[in-house]
Motif scaffolding. Structure first.
Motif, PDB file in Angstrom:
ATOM      1  N   GLU A 140      33.855 -27.685  15.981  1.00  0.00           N
ATOM      2  CA  GLU A 140      33.075 -28.034  14.797  1.00  0.00           C
ATOM      3  C   GLU A 140      31.589 -27.911  15.111  1.00  0.00           C
ATOM      4  O   GLU A 140      31.176 -28.143  16.249  1.00  0.00           O
ATOM      5  N   PRO A 141      30.772 -27.565  14.105  1.00  0.00           N
ATOM      6  CA  PRO A 141      29.322 -27.622  14.312  1.00  0.00           C
ATOM      7  C   PRO A 141      28.859 -29.069  14.274  1.00  0.00           C
ATOM      8  O   PRO A 141      29.345 -29.867  13.463  1.00  0.00           O
ATOM      9  N   SER A 142      27.933 -29.434  15.135  1.00  0.00           N
ATOM     10  CA  SER A 142      27.350 -30.770  15.098  1.00  0.00           C
ATOM     11  C   SER A 142      26.414 -30.845  13.893  1.00  0.00           C
ATOM     12  O   SER A 142      25.443 -30.093  13.822  1.00  0.00           O
ATOM     13  N   PRO A 143      26.684 -31.728  12.938  1.00  0.00           N
ATOM     14  CA  PRO A 143      25.891 -31.739  11.696  1.00  0.00           C
ATOM     15  C   PRO A 143      24.418 -32.078  11.945  1.00  0.00           C
ATOM     16  O   PRO A 143      24.075 -32.840  12.854  1.00  0.00           O
ATOM     17  N   LEU A 144      23.552 -31.507  11.123  1.00  0.00           N
ATOM     18  CA  LEU A 144      22.119 -31.804  11.137  1.00  0.00           C
ATOM     19  C   LEU A 144      21.782 -32.738   9.980  1.00  0.00           C
ATOM     20  O   LEU A 144      22.357 -32.632   8.888  1.00  0.00           O
ATOM     21  N   TYR A 145      20.826 -33.639  10.217  1.00  0.00           N
ATOM     22  CA  TYR A 145      20.400 -34.584   9.186  1.00  0.00           C
ATOM     23  C   TYR A 145      18.873 -34.586   9.121  1.00  0.00           C
ATOM     24  O   TYR A 145      18.201 -34.493  10.152  1.00  0.00           O
ATOM     25  N   PRO A 146      18.301 -34.735   7.931  1.00  0.00           N
ATOM     26  CA  PRO A 146      16.839 -34.700   7.805  1.00  0.00           C
ATOM     27  C   PRO A 146      16.169 -36.048   8.052  1.00  0.00           C
ATOM     28  O   PRO A 146      14.974 -36.096   8.345  1.00  0.00           O
TER      29      PRO A 146
END
Length: 309
Positions: A140-146
């Motif tokens: 899975e891609p490690s999610p990005l958060y703003p």
């Protein structure tokens, strides 16, 4: 590339990810090579056979290098303790599939023969998101958060390890600890070198406590001893197998240890890295209430340094 401990950055140009509690791994797929897939730790150890459930990475691209974290979920939360036995040796595919790991990918360093190290993180991340990670089992891609502050609060509520902030303009510098990546952890942890151990009284050679050290300007500095977390038979087997061949005739520590710690100690070459959780440090620099979490074969002994907290 390694993160630097620090406060959560603010301002423009940063993105934020969960700090996964697992094993850092570089995955490389090479066209025409045998085997095509190689999984290596930060220290260069080959752990391909430890994680056979990740064999599907060969279907992603014929030539690619990915950076990420292998995690094992326990109650929906990554658990380093649960992953520890998988880090130590080869397992069969059937065993792996009964409780598979997940490879959380956060960077791509090469694709189709093109090196991406000097490209900014924003470009590397866009390249990563164009890959079909969803089509590969257990990847899975490690999610990005703003919003870093919000992510820090949520990770604390859910019992996760913390947050990593990354500057979008940053290139990738292999092996370097960079201020462009900043890690913020909810609990203190420290990688230590084992300089010796004390047998458990009346327990037939079982290890009762590890004597911990951190490299300093004058040599190996004593960081305290840890006994909590050593009781399990699997932990005892791993530690005995790793420390026994390293037994040494004298203490590797720069200064004599207090009698209460050195009594009955058996010394060893300080080349095994372990991770401990703790509640801060005493005035003398000893770890408060340390708890053993596992052997860190993915950390080079030369990388061990004093962490904040």
């Amino acid at each position: 590339m390694l993160a630097t401990p620090g406060p959560l950055p603010t301002g423009d140009g940063w993105s934020f990810e969960v700090k996964w509690d697992g094993m850092r791994v570089l995955a490389s797929v090479t066209e025409g090579a045998e085997p095509a897939l190689r999984l290596r730790t930060r220290s260069g150890r080959d752990v391909t056979a430890n994680f056979p459930e990740l064999a599907g990475l060969t279907e992603l691209a014929p030539d690619v290098v990915l950076d990420g974290e292998v995690v094992l979920l326990d109650g929906g939360v990554p658990s380093f303790a649960a992953l520890a036995h998988r880090m130590q040796g080869v397992v069969g595919s059937a065993v792996a599939e009964r409780r598979p790991v997940t490879f959380m990918v956060f960077d791509v360093l090469r694709l189709y023969g093109v090196e991406l190290l000097d490209r900014p993180l924003t470009e590397r991340r866009a390249t990563l998101e164009r890959l079909d990670l969803a089509g590969v089992a257990h990847v899975e891609p490690s999610p990005l958060y703003p919003d870093g502050a919000a992510l820090l609060e949520v990770t604390a509520q859910r019992g996760l390890e913390g947050v990593v902030a990354k500057r979008g303009a940053s290139p990738y510098r292999p092996g370097r600890r960079s201020p462009d990546w900043v890690k913020v952890a909810h609990r203190h942890s420290q990688s230590c070198l084992v300089g010796g151990w004390r047998p458990e009284k009346g327990a037939g050679g079982r290890i009762g406590a590890l004597l911990l050290g951190i490299p300093g300007t004058d040599g190996l500095e004593f960081a305290g001893r840890v006994g909590s977390g050593l009781a399990g038979s699997a932990v005892q087997q791993v530690l005995t197998g790793r420390l026994g061949p390293l037994e040494a005739p004298a203490s590797p520590f720069a200064e004599p240890l207090p009698r209460v710690d050195a009594s009955g100690a058996r010394w060893c070459e300080p080349t095994v890295v372990v991770e401990v959780a703790h509640l801060g440090r005493t005035a003398a620099g000893r770890l408060r209430q340390p708890v053993f979490r596992g052997v860190r074969d993915d950390v080079d002994p030369a990388e061990v340094q004093r962490e904040p907290g």
